[in-house]
Design an enzyme around this catalytic site. Structure first.
Site, PDB file in Angstrom:
ATOM      1  N   GLY A 184       0.943  -1.305  -0.095  1.00 20.28           N
ATOM      2  CA  GLY A 184      -0.063  -0.044   0.104  1.00 20.28           C
ATOM      3  C   GLY A 184       0.661   1.487   0.115  1.00 20.28           C
ATOM      4  O   GLY A 184       0.233   2.453  -0.177  1.00 20.28           O
ATOM      5  N   ASP A 187       1.610 -11.574   6.851  1.00 14.94           N
ATOM      6  CA  ASP A 187       1.983 -10.961   5.614  1.00 14.94           C
ATOM      7  C   ASP A 187       3.474 -10.056   5.936  1.00 14.94           C
ATOM      8  O   ASP A 187       3.973  -9.617   5.200  1.00 14.94           O
ATOM      9  CB  ASP A 187       1.111  -9.607   5.473  1.00 14.94           C
ATOM     10  N   ASP A 201       9.925  -6.384   8.037  1.00 16.01           N
ATOM     11  CA  ASP A 201       8.969  -5.076   8.393  1.00 16.01           C
ATOM     12  C   ASP A 201       9.117  -4.927   9.860  1.00 16.01           C
ATOM     13  O   ASP A 201       8.536  -5.330  10.730  1.00 16.01           O
ATOM     14  CB  ASP A 201       7.600  -5.765   8.195  1.00 16.01           C
TER      15      ASP A 201
HETATM   16  P1  AMP Z   1       2.592  -2.869   7.757  1.00 17.66           P
HETATM   17  O1  AMP Z   1       1.930  -2.549   9.190  1.00 17.66           O
HETATM   18  O2  AMP Z   1       3.748  -1.947   7.506  1.00 17.66           O
HETATM   19  O3  AMP Z   1       3.182  -4.495   7.766  1.00 17.66           O
HETATM   20  O4  AMP Z   1       1.425  -2.892   6.852  1.00 17.66           O
HETATM   21  C1  AMP Z   1       0.020  -3.588   6.666  1.00 17.66           C
HETATM   22  C2  AMP Z   1      -0.550  -2.968   5.709  1.00 17.66           C
HETATM   23  O5  AMP Z   1      -1.059  -1.831   5.511  1.00 17.66           O
HETATM   24  C3  AMP Z   1       0.248  -3.280   4.235  1.00 17.66           C
HETATM   25  O6  AMP Z   1      -0.636  -3.669   3.085  1.00 17.66           O
HETATM   26  C4  AMP Z   1       0.712  -2.075   3.834  1.00 17.66           C
HETATM   27  O7  AMP Z   1       1.132  -1.651   2.733  1.00 17.66           O
HETATM   28  C5  AMP Z   1      -0.485  -0.963   4.494  1.00 17.66           C
HETATM   29  N1  AMP Z   1       0.007   0.027   4.889  1.00 17.66           N
HETATM   30  C6  AMP Z   1       0.703   0.622   5.929  1.00 17.66           C
HETATM   31  N2  AMP Z   1       0.844   1.840   6.055  1.00 17.66           N
HETATM   32  C7  AMP Z   1       0.240   2.465   5.028  1.00 17.66           C
HETATM   33  C8  AMP Z   1       0.321   3.903   4.311  1.00 17.66           C
HETATM   34  N3  AMP Z   1       0.537   5.097   5.197  1.00 17.66           N
HETATM   35  N4  AMP Z   1      -0.344   3.922   3.385  1.00 17.66           N
HETATM   36  C9  AMP Z   1      -0.904   2.787   2.850  1.00 17.66           C
HETATM   37  N5  AMP Z   1      -0.996   1.589   3.167  1.00 17.66           N
HETATM   38  C10 AMP Z   1      -0.286   1.389   4.359  1.00 17.66           C
HETATM   39 MG    MG Z   2       3.884  -5.506   6.380  1.00 19.36          MG
END
Ligand code: AMP
Ligand code: MG
Length: 482
Positions: free
Chosen positions: A85, A245, A255
């Site tokens: 994202g 994920d 991550d």
């Molecule tokens: P994470 O917590 O970084 O593993 O992210 C979990 C999900 O949320 C993934 O699909 C990321 O791409 C999405 N995500 C996290 N932060 C953002 C953001 N600021 N904008 C868009 N998608 C996000």
């Molecule tokens: Mg992630």
């Protein structure tokens, strides 16, 4: 010379694996940190305009930027579509050692998978990932790497306005358990097979010629995760958000969000502000890794055998190997931490006895083992070990038993212990301090100093970065910052 000599494979997979998406340019790219050693390892042109490339303002020749599709269980709840994202995979390179590596920009703008998010990253979490990923690499633990951190010159809106940044991440691959789940949730067995074949070529080439390649692949992922989580526990690392994920089939740590290292030894320790139930607590990590692997095995069932019962039996047999593989790696590691290179029947009791005394006495995990390394040579170093314990007499009964056991070793324990027990880890309060200076004063000196100190974890450190926090310095909560 091209900035990066790309050799992209993932972008050759069918369109349903990803969404093509160039990074969104930022207002004022400024290079905060560039990892020249890693760049050399990857055969990159040191003189390319890295600020612009790593900000996403200049897409280098040969790049095919894509946002990858994946699903995932977050805190046990399944979401059939997550995906990148706020990241794009620029492409793949073959490094100097012949290994295929992904180069990804994180914080590079909205994609098909952004849902409500802004696609951006704040400076704090980018610096945090940079520091911890590189510290893990220096500790010798499989991890994605940080190639660059760039300030965007733009604000990102979180609870307040924060300076924005982009992290350039290098990974053996970005294939997650959640990538398999994405296709399994759609009943897309053809895609599962293509993904598994791709992952096998990348991570388990020997599996390709096994009697059952997909089973050999599953076994490979299980073995890598078991070894990885053992290594985490042995340095006191808490990932903090072990969603499927965030679980890479390569076996790399991936991550870095609300991750943190233990200061005092507390098996139930949780840092993440959103982990209310303690699902991802320090000592729970092996159980969670096994749970994640069971989700992977479920996805692979249609590939393991035509007959479902036979496939389930295979998966169960392989998943049962996680526990013993983890235990073996963890116990060998614990022994090494105490200078024991051979295995004797009472070793685990000796080690558990120490851990229990550490837990009840709020002993610093890292410093207890580091000072024990010196105590293995000379009892005059006992004082420094004792000083880690709330009750300095807590080890009176334990130290003589340990010394007696050391006498049964043929090799000198101290060198083994010094090469196993880091003197320095990325302490939470030091990371917070470095982020604070950068975010509020645009001062990167603490970040640089901390980064430099973390590069040599097994050398003796007199630097304040090696010290445990005083009670008032303790930072006991971390945030995702997404
Ligand atoms: P994470 O917590 O970084 O593993 O992210 C979990 C999900 O949320 C993934 O699909 C990321 O791409 C999405 N995500 C996290 N932060 C953002 C953001 N600021 N904008 C868009 N998608 C996000
Ligand atoms: Mg992630």
């Amino acid at each position: 010379m091209n900035a990066i000599s790309f050799d992209n494979r993932y972008a050759r997979l069918p369109p349903r694996f990803f969404a093509p998406r160039p990074p969104a340019p930022v207002a004022a790219p400024r290079l905060i940190k560039f990892n020249t050693a890693l760049a050399a390892e990857l055969g990159l042109d040191p003189d390319a305009p890295w600020a612009e490339i790593c900000a996403g303002n200049l897409v280098p020749e040969g790049a095919e930027p894509i946002a990858q599709a994946y699903a995932g269980h977050q805190f046990g709840h399944f979401t059939p579509q997550l995906g990148d994202g706020r990241a794009v995979l620029l492409g793949e390179v073959i490094d100097r050692a012949g290994r295929r590596r992904d180069i990804q920009l994180k914080g590079s703008g909205r994609t098909e998978f952004s849902r409500g998010g802004d696609g951006r990253a704040a400076l704090g979490p980018v610096l945090r990932e940079y520091l911890v990923a590189e510290a893990m690499a220096a500790l010798g633990i499989p991890t994605t790497r940080a190639l660059a951190a760039v300030a965007t010159g733009e604000a990102v809106r979180r609870e307040t306005n924060l300076p924005g940044a982009v992290l350039t991440r290098v990974a053996a691959s970005h294939i997650r358990v959640g990538t398999f789940q994405f296709f399994a949730a759609r009943g897309d067995t053809e895609a599962l097979r293509l993904l598994a074949d791709h992952a096998i070529a990348r991570h388990d080439p020997a599996a390709a010629s096994a009697e059952n390649p997909y089973r050999a692949f599953l076994q490979g992922v299980i073995a890598r995760q078991a070894s990885l989580v053992a290594q985490w526990l042995l340095v006191g690392f808490i990932h903090g958000v072990m969603n499927t994920d965030n679980c890479a089939v390569s076996g790399e740590t991936i991550d870095y969000g609300p991750c943190a290292f233990l200061d005092t030894y507390e098996p139930g320790k949780v840092f993440s502000s959103i982990d209310h139930g303690g699902r991802y607590a320090y000592a729970n990590q092996p159980r969670i890794a096994a749970w994640n692997l069971a989700r992977l095995a479920e996805c692979l069932l249609p590939l393991l055998a035509e007959n479902t019962d036979a496939a389930v039996a295979m998966a169960q047999e392989d998943l049962a190997e996680f526990g013993p593989t983890f235990e073996a790696a963890y116990e060998t590691g614990l022994r090494r931490k105490l200078g024991l290179s051979r295995s004797m029947p009472d070793d685990m009791a000796l080690i558990e006895d120490l851990l229990e005394r550490m837990a009840t006495n709020a002993a610093d995990f890292t410093l207890t083992f580091r000072h024990l390394s010196a105590a293995a040579e000379t009892p005059t170093a006992d004082a420094a070990v004792r000083a880690q314990f709330a009750n300095p007499n807590a080890l009176d009964a334990w130290l003589p038993v340990w010394r007696q056991r050391l006498a049964a070793e043929n090799t000198a324990p101290a060198p083994l212990m010094r090469a196993t027990n880091p003197a320095i880890i990325p302490r939470n309060h030091r990371i917070a301090e470095a982020i604070e200076a950068a975010v509020t004063n645009d001062d990167f000196a603490p970040f640089e100093a901390l980064h430099a100190a973390l590069a040599t974890p097994f050398e003796d450190h007199t630097s304040p970065y090696a010290a445990a926090p005083r009670p008032e310095q303790c930072v006991s909560q971390t945030f995702c910052g997404t």
